[in-house]
Design a protein around this motif. Structure first.
Motif, PDB file in Angstrom:
ATOM      1  N   ALA A   1       0.834  -1.208   0.000  1.00  0.00           N
ATOM      2  CA  ALA A   1       0.000   0.000   0.000  1.00  0.00           C
ATOM      3  C   ALA A   1       0.866   1.255   0.000  1.00  0.00           C
ATOM      4  O   ALA A   1       0.594   2.219  -0.739  1.00  0.00           O
ATOM      5  CB  ALA A   1      -0.939  -0.006   1.203  1.00  0.00           C
ATOM      6  N   GLU A   2       1.913   1.261   0.801  1.00  0.00           N
ATOM      7  CA  GLU A   2       2.819   2.417   0.857  1.00  0.00           C
ATOM      8  C   GLU A   2       3.576   2.592  -0.462  1.00  0.00           C
ATOM      9  O   GLU A   2       3.780   3.719  -0.935  1.00  0.00           O
ATOM     10  CB  GLU A   2       3.806   2.241   2.012  1.00  0.00           C
ATOM     11  CG  GLU A   2       4.685   3.463   2.247  1.00  0.00           C
ATOM     12  CD  GLU A   2       5.559   3.340   3.484  1.00  0.00           C
ATOM     13  OE1 GLU A   2       6.124   4.344   3.910  1.00  0.00           O
ATOM     14  OE2 GLU A   2       5.660   2.225   4.033  1.00  0.00           O
ATOM     15  N   LEU A   3       3.969   1.489  -1.071  1.00  0.00           N
ATOM     16  CA  LEU A   3       4.682   1.561  -2.345  1.00  0.00           C
ATOM     17  C   LEU A   3       3.757   2.048  -3.448  1.00  0.00           C
ATOM     18  O   LEU A   3       4.159   2.820  -4.315  1.00  0.00           O
ATOM     19  CB  LEU A   3       5.251   0.179  -2.706  1.00  0.00           C
ATOM     20  CG  LEU A   3       6.279  -0.414  -1.723  1.00  0.00           C
ATOM     21  CD1 LEU A   3       6.766  -1.772  -2.215  1.00  0.00           C
ATOM     22  CD2 LEU A   3       7.436   0.529  -1.508  1.00  0.00           C
ATOM     23  N   ARG A   4       2.518   1.606  -3.426  1.00  0.00           N
ATOM     24  CA  ARG A   4       1.566   2.052  -4.460  1.00  0.00           C
ATOM     25  C   ARG A   4       1.282   3.532  -4.349  1.00  0.00           C
ATOM     26  O   ARG A   4       0.970   4.189  -5.358  1.00  0.00           O
ATOM     27  CB  ARG A   4       0.267   1.260  -4.356  1.00  0.00           C
ATOM     28  CG  ARG A   4       0.363  -0.145  -4.964  1.00  0.00           C
ATOM     29  CD  ARG A   4      -0.995  -0.751  -5.240  1.00  0.00           C
ATOM     30  NE  ARG A   4      -0.874  -2.053  -5.862  1.00  0.00           N
ATOM     31  CZ  ARG A   4      -0.686  -2.261  -7.150  1.00  0.00           C
ATOM     32  NH1 ARG A   4      -0.614  -1.216  -7.982  1.00  0.00           N
ATOM     33  NH2 ARG A   4      -0.591  -3.477  -7.623  1.00  0.00           N
ATOM     34  N   ALA A   5       1.379   4.066  -3.152  1.00  0.00           N
ATOM     35  CA  ALA A   5       1.134   5.500  -2.967  1.00  0.00           C
ATOM     36  C   ALA A   5       2.134   6.336  -3.756  1.00  0.00           C
ATOM     37  O   ALA A   5       1.834   7.464  -4.164  1.00  0.00           O
ATOM     38  CB  ALA A   5       1.184   5.854  -1.487  1.00  0.00           C
ATOM     39  N   LEU A   6       3.316   5.790  -4.016  1.00  0.00           N
ATOM     40  CA  LEU A   6       4.324   6.495  -4.807  1.00  0.00           C
ATOM     41  C   LEU A   6       3.849   6.720  -6.246  1.00  0.00           C
ATOM     42  O   LEU A   6       4.309   7.649  -6.915  1.00  0.00           O
ATOM     43  CB  LEU A   6       5.636   5.685  -4.844  1.00  0.00           C
ATOM     44  CG  LEU A   6       6.386   5.505  -3.534  1.00  0.00           C
ATOM     45  CD1 LEU A   6       7.501   4.494  -3.720  1.00  0.00           C
ATOM     46  CD2 LEU A   6       6.952   6.836  -3.050  1.00  0.00           C
ATOM     47  N   LEU A   7       2.956   5.875  -6.705  1.00  0.00           N
ATOM     48  CA  LEU A   7       2.503   5.923  -8.099  1.00  0.00           C
ATOM     49  C   LEU A   7       1.310   6.837  -8.303  1.00  0.00           C
ATOM     50  O   LEU A   7       0.873   7.044  -9.432  1.00  0.00           O
ATOM     51  CB  LEU A   7       2.164   4.508  -8.578  1.00  0.00           C
ATOM     52  CG  LEU A   7       3.341   3.520  -8.600  1.00  0.00           C
ATOM     53  CD1 LEU A   7       2.853   2.101  -8.765  1.00  0.00           C
ATOM     54  CD2 LEU A   7       4.322   3.900  -9.700  1.00  0.00           C
ATOM     55  N   GLU A   8       0.786   7.383  -7.215  1.00  0.00           N
ATOM     56  CA  GLU A   8      -0.372   8.278  -7.343  1.00  0.00           C
ATOM     57  C   GLU A   8       0.056   9.605  -7.932  1.00  0.00           C
ATOM     58  O   GLU A   8       1.121  10.134  -7.624  1.00  0.00           O
ATOM     59  CB  GLU A   8      -1.020   8.483  -5.971  1.00  0.00           C
ATOM     60  CG  GLU A   8      -1.604   7.206  -5.378  1.00  0.00           C
ATOM     61  CD  GLU A   8      -2.163   7.432  -3.982  1.00  0.00           C
ATOM     62  OE1 GLU A   8      -2.085   8.579  -3.503  1.00  0.00           O
ATOM     63  OE2 GLU A   8      -2.667   6.453  -3.384  1.00  0.00           O
ATOM     64  N   ASP A   9      -0.786  10.155  -8.787  1.00  0.00           N
ATOM     65  CA  ASP A   9      -0.502  11.444  -9.418  1.00  0.00           C
ATOM     66  C   ASP A   9      -0.581  12.569  -8.380  1.00  0.00           C
ATOM     67  O   ASP A   9      -1.397  12.518  -7.473  1.00  0.00           O
ATOM     68  CB  ASP A   9      -1.480  11.715 -10.546  1.00  0.00           C
ATOM     69  CG  ASP A   9      -1.284  10.747 -11.696  1.00  0.00           C
ATOM     70  OD1 ASP A   9      -0.137  10.301 -11.886  1.00  0.00           O
ATOM     71  OD2 ASP A   9      -2.270  10.440 -12.379  1.00  0.00           O
TER      72      ASP A   9
END
Length: 319
Positions: free
Chosen positions: A311-319
């Motif tokens: 979840a924390e890693l995916r947050a990096l991909l948010e615009d």
């Protein structure tokens, strides 16, 4: 000649044949199969201790790098789209490498500077005065000449090294009991990997056909050491090689073992860390042919951490 031909086609078949044990593709959902993180190898602990840091600090450092560099994140997303993979797999590989193997630089620009410093020197792939171009002309490598793809050809050569040369004396010359990549493709120091993806030159040579096909980039050659090192050290050039390596692992598990691991970044991170995705997929397929119930692929310590923090890693991909 018949034995040579048999070996060549055997290697090709092992790499390319779709030998999935299951008739239906099994989708591996996100998450870890192990409740607790598998043991972290001593070598990784020793490297981290030598840097006078901790895994947590290294994780936070690479996360900080990715959070600050939106240009890099954009590049990761564009590259992942070209290779038809979720960009979380690339994030997982980069974070995993910089948590357990090396420490991240504070900013991506430093990777460019580091690449330039290395590329000012001569880079030749050789061992004990024998250039790799001459070495692979030895008769033991004859079976590999019937292969055409970069991955198939270099995998064949690696197999010949393991069976015919590693730790042996051949034609009066003693060869080290070490990996092919470490002996011939690491001219600076043993065990080295470079850049954001911490790729070694042999992996880049294996992936060059796929990268060229997808991106149009010029293919790498073992005769051009600088070109290979630029591909693994330059942040712009290395992203496609990271993606190609991950996409290949996903393909291997789908085509050979019958598992779709494209939703589980911990498994792709595990394979990025260990290498040898085709052989590992074959072993899993054999186990499932013999087992009474499904044997699932499992994450190692490195992949476990990626899944735990998805979840924390995916947050990096948010615009």
């Amino acid at each position: 000649m018949s034995s040579i031909r048999s070996l060549a086609f055997g290697v090709l078949g092992l790499l390319l044949a779709t030998t999935a044990s299951a008739t239906t593709l099994i989708v591996v959902e996100p998450g870890n199969r192990n409740a607790e993180q598998p043991a972290i190898p001593g070598a990784s602990k020793n490297r981290t201790a030598a840097l006078k840091t901790t895994f947590e600090r290294k994780y936070n450092k690479v996360m900080g790098l990715l959070e600050r560099d939106r240009r890099l994140i954009s590049g990761i997303k564009r590259t992942a789209k070209k290779f038809d993979i979720d960009p979380i797999h690339m994030i997982g590989a980069i974070v995993g490498e910089h948590t357990y193997n090396v420490d991240a630089y504070d900013r991506a620009q430093t990777y460019y500077v580091k690449a330039i410093s290395y590329l000012k020197t001569s880079i030749d792939f050789e061992y004990d005065g024998e250039d790799i171009s001459d070495f692979i002309e030895r008769p033991q490598f004859e079976p590999c000449k019937e292969l055409t793809g970069s991955r198939e050809t270099w995998s064949c050569r690696e197999k010949v090294w393991e069976t015919k040369f590693r730790g042996k004396t051949v034609d009066g010359k003693r060869f080290p009991n070490d990996r092919f990549s470490a002996v011939f493709f690491q001219p600076f120091y043993a065990g080295q990997t470079f850049g954001l993806g911490q790729l070694n030159p042999l992996t880049a040579l294996m992936m060059t056909d796929r990268v060229s096909e997808v991106t149009g980039a010029q293919k790498l050659s073992h005769k051009d050491g600088k070109g290979v090192y630029k591909a693994i050290m330059d942040p712009d050039e290395t992203l496609p090689y990271i993606a190609a390596t991950l996409a290949t692992a996903i393909d291997d598990y789908r085509e050979i073992a019958g598992f779709d691991i494209s939703r589980n970044p911990g498994l792709t991170a595990t394979l990025y860390n260990t290498g040898g995705s085709a052989e590992r997929a074959r072993r899993l397929a054999r186990r499932n042919r013999q087992a009474s119930r499904t044997v699932w692929p499992e994450e190692n310590y490195y992949g476990w951490m990626i899944n735990e923090n998805e979840a924390e890693l995916r947050a990096l991909l948010e615009d």
